[in-house]
Design a protein around this motif. Structure first.
Motif, short mmCIF file in Angstrom:
data_model
loop_
_atom_site.label_atom_id
_atom_site.label_comp_id
_atom_site.label_asym_id
_atom_site.label_seq_id
_atom_site.Cartn_x
_atom_site.Cartn_y
_atom_site.Cartn_z
N LEU A 2 -44.99 -7.65 -63.99
CA LEU A 2 -44.99 -8.51 -62.82
C LEU A 2 -45.19 -9.96 -63.23
CD1 LEU A 2 -47.23 -6.33 -60.51
CD2 LEU A 2 -44.82 -6.86 -60.17
N HIS A 115 -50.95 -14.03 -54.57
CA HIS A 115 -50.00 -15.11 -54.31
C HIS A 115 -50.00 -15.39 -52.83
CE1 HIS A 115 -47.01 -12.29 -52.65
NE2 HIS A 115 -47.29 -11.51 -53.67
N ARG A 136 -50.61 -9.02 -56.05
CA ARG A 136 -49.55 -8.76 -57.02
C ARG A 136 -49.65 -7.31 -57.50
NH1 ARG A 136 -46.95 -13.37 -58.81
NH2 ARG A 136 -47.98 -15.34 -58.27
N ASN A 186 -41.41 -7.64 -56.43
CA ASN A 186 -41.77 -8.11 -57.76
C ASN A 186 -41.21 -9.53 -57.84
OD1 ASN A 186 -42.21 -8.67 -60.41
ND2 ASN A 186 -40.87 -7.08 -61.22
#
Length: 360
Positions: A2, A115, A136, A186
């Motif tokens: 990732l 994120h 993530r 992703n």
């Protein structure tokens, strides 16, 4: 593997933070010297790998700019004069500045395992900031809660409503409405299109799930939202299904009821190229833009029917200003329109990105 926030990205962001702490936002080079009031804020592209937040007057003409370290997306403002710009998903930062004094307030970096999804909203009194965030590796949806009076310290997290939240708005009654995309990604690559689970979710500011509804077609990822000033929410979708199918991309909803699709012919929906970006609504009209479709449409709220479909290169942000819609464009155009009455456009000289926020 990732994608993570790289050391180079962190160095760039931290450098921007240090610069902002030491110096004011510089005035836009070609802005008029005539005193004008800030009215609109949006993100822009100013060159190759160069991005900025732009404060503009009520006609979309630039007053000041603030360089941002990466491409921006949504903007939120509060009554205290703060504006926050969110990095485009998967965003690594949000940046807060005072649009009146032109001073940087804070650059908040995402944690390595998190994120931002590009949007956030302030509470009505401006003391709390709610941001859409993701984990993530799982895309678990999170609403981060930040205390403005404590220098935007994170004080809470709300979760349990789905994967991939995108836009969050504040309803007049103080509830949060969240466009949950339902997509595990992703970076920007979708991983679960066969079993994605989008929804429109309503939460209290304390995290209580008040209502949650979905569309019959699970390939319609709910992304962008607006309300009509009262109880009705407008949802803009991204279609993740067959490329030659053109379902309705906008729905209306009132808590406790069912989703209602807005109406247009398949060839008209085809113009939107499977994606709705910004939405704004009054008690009479709904306007939605499509950057990839280079168009925007206007619907009658009472009938749910499309009344206008207009071409606009890279049609981007839209807000209500008085009794008019203001629409921005990545080609620099600004449109001021009263549905079925009048329309005028002009060049702002700004390559506007996806969204606009009106300063209230």
């Amino acid at each position: 593997m990732l994608p993570m926030v790289t050391d180079q990205t962190r160095r760039t962001l931290l450098k921007a933070a240090l610069f902002g702490a030491a110096a004011p936002v510089m005035p836009f080079g070609c802005a008029s010297t005539i005193s004008r009031e800030p009215a609109l804020i949006g993100c822009s592209i100013i060159g190759r790998d160069k991005f900025a937040a732009v404060v503009a007057d009520e006609h979309g003409m630039p007053i000041t700019t603030l360089p941002i370290p990466e491409r921006g997306h949504g903007v939120a403002t509060n009554p205290q004069g703060h504006a926050v710009v969110f990095g485009r998903r998967p965003g690594t930062f949000f940046m807060v500045f005072d649009y009146r004094s032109e001073q940087m307030i804070k650059l908040q970096l995402a944690k390595p395992n998190r994120h931002f999804y590009g949007h956030g909203v302030y509470s009505h009194d401006g003391t709390l900031l709610f941001a859409t965030e993701g984990e993530r590796g799982t895309s678990r949806g999170i609403i981060g809660v930040y205390d403005v009076q404590k220098q935007y310290q994170k004080i809470d997290e709300v979760t349990g409503f789905g994967l991939g939240p995108h836009e969050v708005i504040m309803m007049p009654d103080g509830a949060l409405a969240i466009g949950v995309g339902g997509v595990h990604t992703n970076g920007r690559e979708p991983l679960n299109l066969d079993n994605m689970a989008p929804s429109l979710s309503y939460l209290s500011q304390y995290g209580e799930l008040l209502d949650q509804v979905s569309l019959p077609d699970h390939k319609l990822s709910i992304r962008h939202l607006a309300h009509d000033g009262a109880e009705t929410v407008l949802c803009g979708q991204q279609y993740r299904g067959e490329p030659d199918e053109y379902p309705a991309l906008i729905s209306m909803h009132t808590r406790g009821g069912e989703m209602q699709d807005l109406q247009a012919e398949p060839e008209e929906w085809a113009r939107f190229n499977h994606y709705v970006a910004s939405i704004a609504a009054t008690d009479e009209w709904i306007l939605a833009t499509s950057p990839p479709g280079s168009c925007y449409g206007i619907w009658s709220k009472s009938t749910g029917k499309l009344v206008e479909l207009n071409a606009l290169p890279d049609a981007s942000g839209v807000v209500i200003y008085g009794d008019e819609f203001r629409v921005s464009s990545g080609a620099g155009k600004v449109v001021e329109q009263r549905p079925l009455e009048s329309k005028k456009s002009f060049s702002s000289g700004i390559q506007w990105d996806n969204h606009w926020s009106r300063i209230i």
